[in-house]
Each structure stands twice: as C-alpha cells, then as structure tokens.
Design a protein around this motif. Sequence first.
Motif, mmCIF file in Angstrom:
data_model
loop_
_atom_site.group_PDB
_atom_site.id
_atom_site.type_symbol
_atom_site.label_atom_id
_atom_site.label_comp_id
_atom_site.label_asym_id
_atom_site.label_seq_id
_atom_site.Cartn_x
_atom_site.Cartn_y
_atom_site.Cartn_z
ATOM 1 N N ARG A 8 42.966 -48.842 -68.785
ATOM 2 C CA ARG A 8 42.135 -48.813 -67.580
ATOM 3 C C ARG A 8 42.595 -49.837 -66.550
ATOM 4 N NH1 ARG A 8 36.182 -49.299 -69.812
ATOM 5 N NH2 ARG A 8 35.991 -50.077 -67.693
ATOM 6 N N LEU A 9 43.446 -50.772 -66.943
ATOM 7 C CA LEU A 9 43.917 -51.812 -66.039
ATOM 8 C C LEU A 9 45.122 -51.341 -65.242
ATOM 9 C CD1 LEU A 9 43.877 -54.913 -68.429
ATOM 10 C CD2 LEU A 9 42.181 -54.323 -66.698
ATOM 11 N N THR A 10 45.203 -51.770 -63.992
ATOM 12 C CA THR A 10 46.434 -51.558 -63.234
ATOM 13 C C THR A 10 47.489 -52.508 -63.779
ATOM 14 O OG1 THR A 10 45.952 -53.240 -61.567
ATOM 15 C CG2 THR A 10 45.091 -50.999 -61.161
ATOM 16 N N ASP A 11 48.749 -52.300 -63.415
ATOM 17 C CA ASP A 11 49.790 -53.203 -63.879
ATOM 18 C C ASP A 11 49.527 -54.634 -63.421
ATOM 19 O OD1 ASP A 11 50.269 -52.435 -61.237
ATOM 20 O OD2 ASP A 11 52.439 -52.562 -61.440
ATOM 21 N N HIS A 12 49.058 -54.805 -62.194
ATOM 22 C CA HIS A 12 48.767 -56.149 -61.689
ATOM 23 C C HIS A 12 47.585 -56.779 -62.430
ATOM 24 C CE1 HIS A 12 48.732 -59.514 -58.949
ATOM 25 N NE2 HIS A 12 47.442 -59.331 -58.799
ATOM 26 N N ASP A 13 46.533 -55.996 -62.681
ATOM 27 C CA ASP A 13 45.376 -56.516 -63.419
ATOM 28 C C ASP A 13 45.778 -56.950 -64.829
ATOM 29 O OD1 ASP A 13 43.690 -56.105 -61.260
ATOM 30 O OD2 ASP A 13 42.973 -54.163 -61.988
ATOM 31 N N PHE A 14 46.686 -56.189 -65.467
ATOM 32 C CA PHE A 14 47.181 -56.565 -66.791
ATOM 33 C C PHE A 14 47.911 -57.906 -66.724
ATOM 34 C CE2 PHE A 14 50.424 -56.396 -70.181
ATOM 35 C CZ PHE A 14 49.577 -56.294 -71.279
ATOM 36 N N GLU A 15 48.707 -58.121 -65.682
ATOM 37 C CA GLU A 15 49.404 -59.389 -65.512
ATOM 38 C C GLU A 15 48.418 -60.535 -65.313
ATOM 39 O OE1 GLU A 15 52.242 -58.806 -62.371
ATOM 40 O OE2 GLU A 15 53.397 -57.366 -63.563
ATOM 41 N N VAL A 16 47.328 -60.295 -64.597
ATOM 42 C CA VAL A 16 46.304 -61.327 -64.398
ATOM 43 C C VAL A 16 45.661 -61.698 -65.732
ATOM 44 C CG1 VAL A 16 44.054 -61.818 -63.344
ATOM 45 C CG2 VAL A 16 45.855 -60.728 -61.992
ATOM 46 N N VAL A 17 45.355 -60.683 -66.563
ATOM 47 C CA VAL A 17 44.789 -60.947 -67.896
ATOM 48 C C VAL A 17 45.782 -61.769 -68.724
ATOM 49 C CG1 VAL A 17 44.087 -59.884 -70.081
ATOM 50 C CG2 VAL A 17 43.268 -58.938 -67.914
ATOM 51 N N CYS A 18 47.060 -61.386 -68.680
ATOM 52 C CA CYS A 18 48.094 -62.128 -69.417
ATOM 53 C C CYS A 18 48.196 -63.560 -68.916
ATOM 54 C CB CYS A 18 49.442 -61.434 -69.298
ATOM 55 S SG CYS A 18 49.554 -59.894 -70.211
ATOM 56 N N ARG A 19 48.169 -63.741 -67.591
ATOM 57 C CA ARG A 19 48.229 -65.093 -67.030
ATOM 58 C C ARG A 19 47.082 -65.956 -67.545
ATOM 59 N NH1 ARG A 19 46.405 -65.726 -61.164
ATOM 60 N NH2 ARG A 19 44.501 -65.320 -62.327
ATOM 61 N N ASP A 20 45.876 -65.423 -67.490
ATOM 62 C CA ASP A 20 44.715 -66.186 -67.940
ATOM 63 C C ASP A 20 44.815 -66.534 -69.426
ATOM 64 O OD1 ASP A 20 43.795 -65.928 -65.351
ATOM 65 O OD2 ASP A 20 42.291 -64.407 -65.834
ATOM 66 N N LEU A 21 45.235 -65.574 -70.235
ATOM 67 C CA LEU A 21 45.367 -65.777 -71.672
ATOM 68 C C LEU A 21 46.446 -66.814 -71.995
ATOM 69 C CD1 LEU A 21 44.604 -64.885 -74.576
ATOM 70 C CD2 LEU A 21 46.433 -63.204 -74.390
ATOM 71 N N PHE A 22 47.662 -66.615 -71.450
ATOM 72 C CA PHE A 22 48.762 -67.534 -71.738
ATOM 73 C C PHE A 22 48.512 -68.927 -71.172
ATOM 74 C CE2 PHE A 22 51.183 -63.660 -72.678
ATOM 75 C CZ PHE A 22 51.808 -64.058 -73.852
ATOM 76 N N SER A 23 47.887 -69.028 -70.000
ATOM 77 C CA SER A 23 47.560 -70.344 -69.438
ATOM 78 C C SER A 23 46.634 -71.103 -70.370
ATOM 79 C CB SER A 23 46.891 -70.195 -68.065
ATOM 80 O OG SER A 23 47.820 -69.789 -67.100
ATOM 81 N N ASP A 24 45.658 -70.393 -70.911
ATOM 82 C CA ASP A 24 44.708 -71.017 -71.825
ATOM 83 C C ASP A 24 45.390 -71.418 -73.136
ATOM 84 O OD1 ASP A 24 41.964 -71.806 -72.438
ATOM 85 O OD2 ASP A 24 42.009 -70.172 -73.903
ATOM 86 N N VAL A 25 46.173 -70.525 -73.707
ATOM 87 C CA VAL A 25 46.836 -70.792 -74.990
ATOM 88 C C VAL A 25 47.886 -71.896 -74.854
ATOM 89 C CG1 VAL A 25 48.388 -69.802 -76.737
ATOM 90 C CG2 VAL A 25 46.404 -68.506 -75.963
ATOM 91 N N LEU A 26 48.685 -71.843 -73.793
ATOM 92 C CA LEU A 26 49.766 -72.816 -73.610
ATOM 93 C C LEU A 26 49.295 -74.120 -72.974
ATOM 94 C CD1 LEU A 26 52.558 -70.390 -72.324
ATOM 95 C CD2 LEU A 26 52.306 -71.330 -74.640
ATOM 96 N N GLY A 27 48.141 -74.075 -72.326
ATOM 97 C CA GLY A 27 47.609 -75.275 -71.678
ATOM 98 C C GLY A 27 48.368 -75.660 -70.415
ATOM 99 N N ILE A 28 48.952 -74.676 -69.732
ATOM 100 C CA ILE A 28 49.695 -74.923 -68.497
ATOM 101 C C ILE A 28 49.307 -73.875 -67.457
ATOM 102 C CG2 ILE A 28 51.699 -76.025 -69.579
ATOM 103 C CD1 ILE A 28 53.168 -73.315 -69.407
ATOM 104 N N PRO A 29 49.364 -74.252 -66.171
ATOM 105 C CA PRO A 29 49.116 -73.242 -65.138
ATOM 106 C C PRO A 29 50.336 -72.335 -65.011
ATOM 107 C CG PRO A 29 49.654 -75.338 -64.122
ATOM 108 C CD PRO A 29 49.583 -75.575 -65.610
ATOM 109 N N LEU A 30 50.110 -71.053 -64.830
ATOM 110 C CA LEU A 30 51.201 -70.094 -64.657
ATOM 111 C C LEU A 30 51.092 -69.444 -63.287
ATOM 112 C CD1 LEU A 30 51.124 -68.528 -68.205
ATOM 113 C CD2 LEU A 30 53.048 -69.770 -67.221
ATOM 114 N N GLU A 31 52.208 -69.385 -62.593
ATOM 115 C CA GLU A 31 52.300 -68.754 -61.284
ATOM 116 C C GLU A 31 52.472 -67.250 -61.490
ATOM 117 O OE1 GLU A 31 55.412 -69.044 -57.514
ATOM 118 O OE2 GLU A 31 55.880 -70.047 -59.399
ATOM 119 N N ILE A 32 51.728 -66.458 -60.712
ATOM 120 C CA ILE A 32 51.847 -65.006 -60.786
ATOM 121 C C ILE A 32 52.465 -64.522 -59.478
ATOM 122 C CG2 ILE A 32 49.536 -64.519 -59.888
ATOM 123 C CD1 ILE A 32 49.389 -62.237 -62.010
ATOM 124 N N PHE A 33 53.266 -63.476 -59.546
ATOM 125 C CA PHE A 33 53.989 -62.985 -58.386
ATOM 126 C C PHE A 33 53.360 -61.699 -57.855
ATOM 127 C CE2 PHE A 33 56.865 -65.524 -60.868
ATOM 128 C CZ PHE A 33 57.417 -66.351 -59.912
#
Length: 65
Positions: A8-33
């Motif tokens: 149900r997610l667009t490709d961009h929405d999926f990237e936003v979910v991944c950014r939020d997840l990986f930022s939380d797990v890795l403890g670093i801010p991630l830049e999205i394009f």
Amino acid sequence: MDSFELGRLTDHDFEVVCRDLFSDVLGIPLEIFPRGRDRGVDLRHTSPAGTTVVNCSGSDGGSIP
C-alpha cells in the motif's frame, strides 16, 4: 500484532519508513533524497568516521505478519 501491507506504500513512503527504522536502530540521522535517479542511494549518513548508505527495495504485494 496486526499485519501491515507494504504494497500500500508508494516507493517514497517505503523509503521514509526505512529511514525512520534505520535511524532508530543505528542511532544516527539519515538523509533521504527526492525521487529520481539516485544510483541506488536512498538514505545516507556522512560523518568524519565515514559514510553509511542504505538502499531501500520493496516488493509489490508484500506484507509483514
């Protein structure tokens, strides 16, 4: 836990979910394009210690049980 239909997610929405997840797990801010030709770089964190790159790939119709 309820399931969530990733299809149900667009490709961009999926990237936003991944950014939020990986930022939380890795403890670093991630830049999205923005959408476009990114040569496989969807998320990035750059620091003096190095660069972290994440490629987000989804699958149509997938779900997480």
